[in-house]
Motif scaffolding. Structure first.
Motif, PDB file in Angstrom:
ATOM      1  N   ARG A  40       0.831  -1.208   0.000  1.00 40.29           N
ATOM      2  CA  ARG A  40       0.000   0.000   0.000  1.00 40.29           C
ATOM      3  C   ARG A  40       0.867   1.259   0.000  1.00 40.29           C
ATOM      4  O   ARG A  40       0.603   2.233  -0.702  1.00 40.29           O
ATOM      5  N   GLU A  41       1.924   1.224   0.827  1.00 37.73           N
ATOM      6  CA  GLU A  41       2.810   2.387   0.868  1.00 37.73           C
ATOM      7  C   GLU A  41       3.515   2.578  -0.469  1.00 37.73           C
ATOM      8  O   GLU A  41       3.663   3.719  -0.941  1.00 37.73           O
ATOM      9  N   ASP A  42       3.940   1.456  -1.076  1.00 37.33           N
ATOM     10  CA  ASP A  42       4.559   1.570  -2.395  1.00 37.33           C
ATOM     11  C   ASP A  42       3.578   2.148  -3.411  1.00 37.33           C
ATOM     12  O   ASP A  42       3.931   2.979  -4.253  1.00 37.33           O
ATOM     13  N   SER A  43       2.327   1.710  -3.327  1.00 38.22           N
ATOM     14  CA  SER A  43       1.306   2.200  -4.259  1.00 38.22           C
ATOM     15  C   SER A  43       1.060   3.699  -4.049  1.00 38.22           C
ATOM     16  O   SER A  43       0.951   4.472  -5.006  1.00 38.22           O
ATOM     17  N   ARG A  44       1.024   4.115  -2.764  1.00 37.29           N
ATOM     18  CA  ARG A  44       0.824   5.534  -2.485  1.00 37.29           C
ATOM     19  C   ARG A  44       2.010   6.358  -3.009  1.00 37.29           C
ATOM     20  O   ARG A  44       1.841   7.455  -3.561  1.00 37.29           O
TER      21      ARG A  44
END
Length: 310
Positions: free
Chosen positions: A40-44
């Protein structure tokens, strides 16, 4: 007792395996949670990067399509200055054009109006003498004949005369030879028909009066060649003495007489000799009859005695 213990051992192992399985599952679930959180952090992060990139692209595109406010202001200022200069130049050209047109109209009106009236001559205009005007009209008559230019030659000739009052009289008898209308008709024919016209002035005597308000007078001893005064007449050659009276920069009276005293051909004639002639005595009498009381100063010119240089 021994049978009971054998039965309990598998159950204990089973529980141990369950606990290990549960711990493994919890550990696995924790790693899954960490992986999901990391994704999720990578996607953000990717989303933020993409949004930043898109924003930079939009800003760059916007700058390429339009100038900065300062540049737009400079451009508008330059355009305004250029427009202002164009307006000033156009206005200046219009003013010069209007002045030229007014000058042309004024010149045309002054030529069309009769200069014999005092109001028609500006007070500051240079005052031409009878000798100067006589010289100009002789120059016009001697202008070579050209088809298509005759009309202008006629206009230039009559610019020297007050057409409303100019007349021709016999110098000794005073008899009227040509009234103003006849004068214009005759000399229009002379200029139009006399293709070989030539006027030669051998002597010119300018009579200057001491009172500036009085008219000026001039005597020409001249020879006329190739004169045709009617459509059917042959060219004429003759010598004559002509007295011109001028005022308000126009010749308004002419007196003429045949050259019975041979003044034209007398190459050695002097001023003192001229003052003894019947012609000069008659001219002085005419000047006094005209009402002129100023002293007469003689400017005598014998063109036979002028030295040629070169």
């Amino acid at each position: 007792m021994g049978g009971l213990e054998n039965k309990k051992m598998p159950r204990s192992r089973s529980r141990s395996r369950d606990r290990e399985r549960d711990r493994s599952r919890r550990h696995s679930d924790g790693r899954d949670v960490d992986r999901r959180r990391s994704r999720r952090e990578d996607s953000r992060e990717r989303d933020r990067h993409h949004r930043s990139r898109d924003r930079r692209r939009r800003d760059s595109s916007s700058r390429s399509r339009s100038h900065s406010p300062q540049r737009r202001s400079n451009k508008n200022s330059r355009r305004s200055r250029s427009t202002s200069r164009d307006r000033r130049r156009s206005s200046s050209r219009d003013r010069r054009r209007d002045r030229a047109r007014r000058a042309e109209r004024d010149s045309s009106k002054s030529q069309q109006q009769s200069p014999s009236k005092p109001d028609d001559t500006p007070a500051d205009m240079f005052k031409f003498t009878a000798a100067q005007i006589a010289e100009h009209q002789v120059d016009v008559l001697n202008t070579p004949y050209k088809e298509g230019k005759v009309g202008r030659k006629v206009e230039q000739f009559f610019e020297c005369f007050d057409e409303d009052s100019v007349c021709v009289n016999d110098l000794f008898t005073g008899q009227l030879i040509h009234a103003p209308v006849e004068f214009k008709t005759r000399y229009t024919t002379v200029i139009t028909e006399s293709k070989q016209l030539k006027v030669t002035v051998a002597k010119r005597i300018y009579l200057e009066l001491s009172k500036p308000e009085e008219p000026s007078f001039c005597i020409d001893c001249q020879q006329t060649e190739g004169l045709i005064d009617s459509v059917e007449s042959d060219p004429k050659t003759f010598t004559s003495n002509v007295l011109y009276r001028a005022s308000s920069n126009k010749i308004n009276k002419i007196c003429t007489a045949a050259d019975d005293e041979g003044l034209f051909d007398n190459t050695s004639l002097t001023q003192s000799e001229f003052e003894q002639t019947n012609l000069y005595k008659q001219v002085v009498e005419l000047i006094r009859q005209d009402g002129c009381t100023g002293d007469i100063k003689i400017h005598f010119h014998n063109y036979h005695t002028i030295e040629t240089i070169g």
